[in-house]
Design an enzyme around this catalytic site. Structure first.
Site, PDB file in Angstrom:
ATOM      1  N   GLU A 180      73.782  28.156 -59.736  1.00  0.00           N
ATOM      2  CA  GLU A 180      74.463  27.372 -59.009  1.00  0.00           C
ATOM      3  C   GLU A 180      74.278  26.034 -59.567  1.00  0.00           C
ATOM      4  O   GLU A 180      75.240  25.393 -60.070  1.00  0.00           O
ATOM      5  CB  GLU A 180      75.658  27.378 -58.880  1.00  0.00           C
ATOM      6  CG  GLU A 180      76.713  28.769 -58.046  1.00  0.00           C
ATOM      7  CD  GLU A 180      75.881  29.892 -57.473  1.00  0.00           C
ATOM      8  OE1 GLU A 180      73.991  29.668 -57.133  1.00  0.00           O
ATOM      9  OE2 GLU A 180      76.144  30.671 -56.687  1.00  0.00           O
ATOM     10  N   THR A 192      74.339  35.354 -60.683  1.00  0.00           N
ATOM     11  CA  THR A 192      73.730  35.857 -59.392  1.00  0.00           C
ATOM     12  C   THR A 192      73.200  37.020 -59.169  1.00  0.00           C
ATOM     13  O   THR A 192      73.985  37.454 -59.299  1.00  0.00           O
ATOM     14  CB  THR A 192      74.364  34.643 -58.825  1.00  0.00           C
ATOM     15  OG1 THR A 192      75.770  35.731 -58.572  1.00  0.00           O
ATOM     16  CG2 THR A 192      75.420  33.532 -58.462  1.00  0.00           C
ATOM     17  N   TRP A 216      77.224  30.877 -32.712  1.00  0.00           N
ATOM     18  CA  TRP A 216      76.268  31.073 -33.936  1.00  0.00           C
ATOM     19  C   TRP A 216      75.221  30.871 -33.822  1.00  0.00           C
ATOM     20  O   TRP A 216      74.599  29.552 -33.253  1.00  0.00           O
ATOM     21  CB  TRP A 216      76.729  30.298 -35.470  1.00  0.00           C
ATOM     22  CG  TRP A 216      78.143  30.383 -35.021  1.00  0.00           C
ATOM     23  CD1 TRP A 216      79.333  29.768 -35.197  1.00  0.00           C
ATOM     24  CD2 TRP A 216      78.794  31.506 -36.724  1.00  0.00           C
ATOM     25  NE1 TRP A 216      79.923  29.555 -36.248  1.00  0.00           N
ATOM     26  CE2 TRP A 216      79.972  31.039 -36.670  1.00  0.00           C
ATOM     27  CE3 TRP A 216      78.165  32.502 -37.601  1.00  0.00           C
ATOM     28  CZ2 TRP A 216      80.561  31.276 -37.972  1.00  0.00           C
ATOM     29  CZ3 TRP A 216      78.675  33.104 -38.160  1.00  0.00           C
ATOM     30  CH2 TRP A 216      79.875  32.796 -38.291  1.00  0.00           C
ATOM     31  N   LYS A 246      77.707  36.690 -35.136  1.00  0.00           N
ATOM     32  CA  LYS A 246      78.057  35.291 -34.112  1.00  0.00           C
ATOM     33  C   LYS A 246      78.664  35.568 -32.869  1.00  0.00           C
ATOM     34  O   LYS A 246      78.672  37.025 -33.009  1.00  0.00           O
ATOM     35  CB  LYS A 246      79.499  35.454 -35.042  1.00  0.00           C
ATOM     36  CG  LYS A 246      80.913  34.817 -34.663  1.00  0.00           C
ATOM     37  CD  LYS A 246      81.999  34.212 -35.578  1.00  0.00           C
ATOM     38  CE  LYS A 246      82.214  33.348 -34.609  1.00  0.00           C
ATOM     39  NZ  LYS A 246      83.925  32.852 -34.779  1.00  0.00           N
TER      40      LYS A 246
HETATM   41  P1  ADP Z   1      70.392  34.900 -54.272  1.00  0.00           P
HETATM   42  O1  ADP Z   1      72.270  34.575 -53.711  1.00  0.00           O
HETATM   43  O2  ADP Z   1      71.047  35.849 -55.317  1.00  0.00           O
HETATM   44  O3  ADP Z   1      69.660  34.767 -53.985  1.00  0.00           O
HETATM   45  P2  ADP Z   1      69.544  32.389 -55.709  1.00  0.00           P
HETATM   46  O4  ADP Z   1      68.321  32.167 -55.603  1.00  0.00           O
HETATM   47  O5  ADP Z   1      70.842  31.412 -56.180  1.00  0.00           O
HETATM   48  O6  ADP Z   1      70.604  34.363 -55.614  1.00  0.00           O
HETATM   49  O7  ADP Z   1      70.328  31.607 -53.747  1.00  0.00           O
HETATM   50  C1  ADP Z   1      70.670  30.931 -53.460  1.00  0.00           C
HETATM   51  C2  ADP Z   1      70.402  30.826 -52.450  1.00  0.00           C
HETATM   52  O8  ADP Z   1      69.240  31.087 -51.802  1.00  0.00           O
HETATM   53  C3  ADP Z   1      70.906  29.476 -51.705  1.00  0.00           C
HETATM   54  O9  ADP Z   1      72.455  29.304 -51.492  1.00  0.00           O
HETATM   55  C4  ADP Z   1      70.309  29.697 -50.447  1.00  0.00           C
HETATM   56  O10 ADP Z   1      70.983  30.371 -49.354  1.00  0.00           O
HETATM   57  C5  ADP Z   1      69.385  29.895 -50.155  1.00  0.00           C
HETATM   58  N1  ADP Z   1      68.132  29.279 -50.354  1.00  0.00           N
HETATM   59  C6  ADP Z   1      67.463  28.776 -51.786  1.00  0.00           C
HETATM   60  N2  ADP Z   1      65.577  28.012 -51.498  1.00  0.00           N
HETATM   61  C7  ADP Z   1      65.937  28.248 -50.533  1.00  0.00           C
HETATM   62  C8  ADP Z   1      65.446  27.698 -48.552  1.00  0.00           C
HETATM   63  N3  ADP Z   1      64.202  26.417 -49.731  1.00  0.00           N
HETATM   64  N4  ADP Z   1      65.276  27.284 -47.872  1.00  0.00           N
HETATM   65  C9  ADP Z   1      66.215  28.067 -47.323  1.00  0.00           C
HETATM   66  N5  ADP Z   1      67.336  29.226 -48.227  1.00  0.00           N
HETATM   67  C10 ADP Z   1      66.783  28.909 -50.074  1.00  0.00           C
END
Ligand code: ADP
Length: 537
Positions: free
Chosen positions: A327, A180, A441, A436
């Site tokens: 993940e 990640t 929120w 917050k």
């Molecule tokens: P990083 O955590 O480093 O950005 P990832 O690409 O694995 O790497 O991130 C996944 C996260 O990105 C998700 O848990 C979510 O918070 C956000 N995410 C992914 N796709 C979307 C989407 N279409 N809309 C909103 N948030 C998104």
């Protein structure tokens, strides 16, 4: 009883080479293009596998890739798994410390490096404890690096046997590794099994997901080091679609040219890519024929409604919203309109498209509130999204933090959302990005989405800043377009969004900046903004 047939990643490639040997794989190389076929891909993958075997890479050794989106990187997606080893895609934009950490943590034995990226590895080479082979993805003349013992990829391949000898492995064995992108603390490693990638490819190609077929010409702009490139190199190969790789430093011009020249039908990237393309088209005034595009997939962060609308109105292109994470290999959901929603008005359809979609078949979901109770799927109640399924991880590899995220067989995403009665997820925010204020929120995503709907706003990010009375208050960071109809002010922005929100949601202040800092995968980097504006209140 049916036969036991292991779902192995290499079977995806083997099938393509048999069924679609002549379909094309095209890479942008400087101002030119490189072209070859799935038959060539299989032969070169075989050679790479054999070359790696010669170097002592075998089950379950790891091979790191440090490269742009190109055909050699595609070969590296397949070759280590075919010999029972593991492909570890390394994010080329990580800080040096994180890069050294993940290469050592993964225990990479060999690194496959694009020539122009070699200096980044040179800078950390003295800290790498497991790498024995530096392989430069090019011809002998491309090897100009000082990395010890560096060899040319093409030299290695030329010397290796073209005989394809896939290893016999269990479908649950590891074939891929991705970290990640560290937003807090050290990066965490996620391992993928052959089976997970195979099932992810099959499912994501389905009509209700990416809707991929042999007729498609797929161009992933999302980097091949970001969450398996959203699985596209595998799913496109599975169905025999032609693939376009935009090569080094793909800017909006390169993206538009490739779409036009190659007749790309599906492309995918984070929203900032698509915002950049739109801005480039408007500023440059250059006309491209983008009519081949059947869908533009946007994922990785929330897709603002205004961007969806602009693509539809100005380019006649429908954007498809996808949601997932490293993940989950990474796809959780793709937004497709269900048959019973066809009667929605145009505006309602647009609003539906801005949601993150319905989870893929095979993925189980829970929406869990602050008290640990399952929240209603009524489109109102909010909770954290939990997932499990055939391609969802059950741990971070060799990492004490696993227990915080993987609990009792569920992956806790850290994403706050609602789910409507039709099953559509709407992400409210990441837990750590919510504001917050006085015990309530506020969603940063909702606010910035509305701000970006203003025609003079290019990008906007909303962050929490500490507040003596309310604990936190929202601050809007806004990038104006280069040409605006009238000067953008705090008052203009607040007045524009005010009808949409309760008064206490409105940002206390609006700051105008030249650019929103981006993470290594092109998302708004709110951590950097929070640090910059920590004392703004
Ligand atoms: P990083 O955590 O480093 O950005 P990832 O690409 O694995 O790497 O991130 C996944 C996260 O990105 C998700 O848990 C979510 O918070 C956000 N995410 C992914 N796709 C979307 C989407 N279409 N809309 C909103 N948030 C998104």
């Amino acid at each position: 009883m049916t036969m036991r047939y292991e779902l192995l990643a290499q079977r995806i490639l083997e099938g393509a080479a048999v069924r679609f040997p002549n379909k094309e794989i095209v890479t942008r190389v400087g101002e030119g293009t490189h072209r070859y076929t799935y038959a060539d891909l299989l032969t070169r993958t075989a050679r790479l596998g054999n070359a790696l075997r010669e170097l002592g890479v075998a089950q379950p050794r790891r091979v790191g890739t440090f490269a742009w989106n190109n055909y050699r990187h595609l070969e590296a997606y397949f070759a280590p798994p075919t010999i029972g080893a593991v492909t570890h895609t390394i994010n080329i934009r990580l800080a040096a410390d994180d890069m050294a950490y993940i290469i050592n943590h993964a225990g990479d034995l060999a690194l496959l490096i694009d020539p122009d990226l070699a200096p980044l590895i040179e800078a950390i080479a003295h800290r790498l404890t497991t790498v024995r082979h530096f392989i430069i993805l090019g011809e002998p003349e491309d090897v100009t690096t000082t990395l010890p013992g560096a060899v040319s990829y093409e030299t290695l391949l030329a010397a290796a046997s073209p005989e394809y000898r896939p290893a016999d492995v269990d479908e649950y064995s590891t074939m891929g590794l991705c970290y990640t992108s560290a937003t807090t603390g050290l990066p965490k490693a996620v391992a993928y099994s052959h089976r997970a990638v195979y099932l992810h490819s099959l499912t994501s190609a389905m009509t209700d997901m990416f809707s991929l077929s042999e007729r498609d010409r797929v161009m992933a702009v999302v980097p091949m080091f970001h969450a398996n490139c959203w699985g596209l190199p595998y799913s496109a190969t599975l169905v025999g679609a032609s693939q376009m790789f935009p090569g080094a430093r793909p800017d909006p011009r390169a993206i538009c040219e490739m779409i036009e020249r190659e007749g790309v039908t599906l492309s995918a990237g984070v929203p900032t890519i698509w915002i950049g393309v739109l801005d480039y088209l408007e500023r440059s005034g250059v006309e491209y024929d983008l009519s081949s595009l059947r869908q533009v997939v946007s994922g990785g962060s929330a897709l603002p409604l205004a961007v969806l609308q602009a693509y539809r109105d100005r380019l006649g292109v429908d954007m498809t919203h996808a949601y997932g994470m490293t993940e989950a290999a990474p796809l959780i959901s793709v937004n497709r309109r269900r048959s019973w929603l066809d009667g929605l008005s145009e505006q309602e359809q647009l609003e539906l498209c801005a949601k993150q979609g319905v989870v893929a078949p095979g993925i189980e979901t829970r929406l869990v509130d602050e008290n640990g109770e399952d929240a209603e799927w009524d489109g109102e109640q909010r909770g954290e999204l939990w997932f499990r399924g055939p391609w969802v991880a059950n741990e971070y590899v060799d990492d004490e933090r696993s227990g915080e995220t993987f609990v009792d067989g569920w992956y806790h995403s850290g994403d706050i959302a609602s789910i409507d009665p039709d099953g559509y997820i709407q992400i409210v925010d990441r837990v750590k990005d919510m504001v917050k204020s006085g015990g309530e929120w506020i969603s940063s995503v909702d606010l910035e989405s509305e701000i970006m709907a203003h025609p003079d706003v290019l990008e906007a990010a909303v962050i929490a800043v500490p507040h003596p009375q309310w604990q936190e208050r929202p601050l809007a960071c806004v990038v104006p377009r280069s040409q605006t109809s009238a000067p953008l002010t705090k008052e203009v922005i607040l007045e524009f969004i005010q009808p949409k929100f309760a008064r206490w949601w409105l940002p206390d202040d609006v700051v105008f900046i030249d650019e929103i800092p981006k993470t290594s995968v092109g998302k708004f980097d709110k951590k950097v903004l929070r640090e910059r504006f920590e004392s703004h209140a």
